[in-house]
Write an enzyme that holds these catalytic residues in place. Structure first.
Site, mmCIF file in Angstrom:
data_model
loop_
_atom_site.group_PDB
_atom_site.id
_atom_site.type_symbol
_atom_site.label_atom_id
_atom_site.label_comp_id
_atom_site.label_asym_id
_atom_site.label_seq_id
_atom_site.Cartn_x
_atom_site.Cartn_y
_atom_site.Cartn_z
ATOM 1 N N GLU A 24 -29.057 11.876 -3.766
ATOM 2 C CA GLU A 24 -28.624 10.971 -3.807
ATOM 3 C C GLU A 24 -29.758 9.741 -4.202
ATOM 4 O O GLU A 24 -31.146 10.407 -3.429
ATOM 5 C CB GLU A 24 -27.626 10.303 -2.717
ATOM 6 C CG GLU A 24 -26.544 10.237 -2.557
ATOM 7 C CD GLU A 24 -25.506 9.906 -1.365
ATOM 8 O OE1 GLU A 24 -26.223 8.633 -1.010
ATOM 9 O OE2 GLU A 24 -24.222 10.535 -1.528
ATOM 10 N N HIS A 82 -28.025 3.013 -4.657
ATOM 11 C CA HIS A 82 -27.575 4.414 -4.354
ATOM 12 C C HIS A 82 -26.872 4.605 -5.182
ATOM 13 O O HIS A 82 -26.452 4.036 -5.964
ATOM 14 C CB HIS A 82 -27.948 4.868 -3.187
ATOM 15 C CG HIS A 82 -26.572 4.230 -2.359
ATOM 16 N ND1 HIS A 82 -25.710 3.742 -2.299
ATOM 17 C CD2 HIS A 82 -25.918 5.526 -1.927
ATOM 18 C CE1 HIS A 82 -24.894 4.034 -1.300
ATOM 19 N NE2 HIS A 82 -24.347 5.004 -1.706
ATOM 20 N N HIS A 84 -24.428 8.410 -6.345
ATOM 21 C CA HIS A 84 -23.557 8.879 -5.910
ATOM 22 C C HIS A 84 -23.082 10.493 -7.000
ATOM 23 O O HIS A 84 -22.963 10.669 -8.266
ATOM 24 C CB HIS A 84 -22.202 9.013 -5.562
ATOM 25 C CG HIS A 84 -21.719 7.862 -4.306
ATOM 26 N ND1 HIS A 84 -20.596 7.223 -4.046
ATOM 27 C CD2 HIS A 84 -22.551 7.549 -3.248
ATOM 28 C CE1 HIS A 84 -21.129 6.864 -3.411
ATOM 29 N NE2 HIS A 84 -21.952 7.042 -2.639
ATOM 30 N N ASP A 94 -20.905 4.711 3.969
ATOM 31 C CA ASP A 94 -20.969 3.453 2.942
ATOM 32 C C ASP A 94 -20.665 2.590 3.796
ATOM 33 O O ASP A 94 -21.856 0.903 4.016
ATOM 34 C CB ASP A 94 -21.179 3.973 1.722
ATOM 35 C CG ASP A 94 -22.559 4.452 0.637
ATOM 36 O OD1 ASP A 94 -22.970 4.760 1.308
ATOM 37 O OD2 ASP A 94 -21.689 5.143 -0.064
HETATM 38 ZN ZN ZN Z 1 -22.840 6.439 -0.872
#
Ligand code: ZN
Length: 136
Positions: A24, A82, A84, A94
């Protein structure tokens, strides 16, 4: 609420996510916000301390340094980015961290399908925020 992102910043974030995939990628977003819109004017790419494909963490010193510099430039901290290696929806982890970060915007990019989405937690509920990409 609308999140305004400059195309050069979107390119930068996508490029970073491509480079780190499947890890990530992370960045911090700065600029100005009103009740109606959040305008991103500065993006700082930061390392994912965990080097993980399922979660991220930014070193606290990095957070403080970036926020201090932006404040000196008159810019406020608006949110976190961020990526994924999965769909661009907030994970359960999250959700947990969104609570801790307060009402900042979370931008998530899927490094697998290219989707870009933004979310904000308000009163304990996660809501999607519309993104408008502006030329820069
Ligand atoms: Zn995440």
């Amino acid at each position: 609420m609308i999140l305004l992102l400059e195309s050069r910043h979107v390119d930068l974030l996508k490029e970073e996510a491509r480079k780190t995939h499947p890890i990530e990628a992370c960045a911090m977003l700065f600029g100005e916000s009103t009740q109606k819109q959040v305008v991103v004017q500065k993006v700082i790419v930061v390392p994912n301390k965990l080097q993980s494909a399922t979660r991220f963490e930014i070193h606290p010193e990095t957070v403080v340094k970036a926020i201090t510099e932006a404040e000196q430039e008159g810019l406020g901290f608006l949110g976190l980015f961020h990526s994924h290696p999965a769909p661009a929806t907030p994970s359960l982890i999250d959700h947990k961290f969104m609570k801790l970060w307060g009402d900042v915007v979370w931008v998530i990019y899927s490094s697998t399908n290219g989707a870009l989405a933004a979310y904000q937690m308000k009163n304990g509920e996660v809501r999607e925020v519309s993104i408008q990409i502006v030329p820069a």
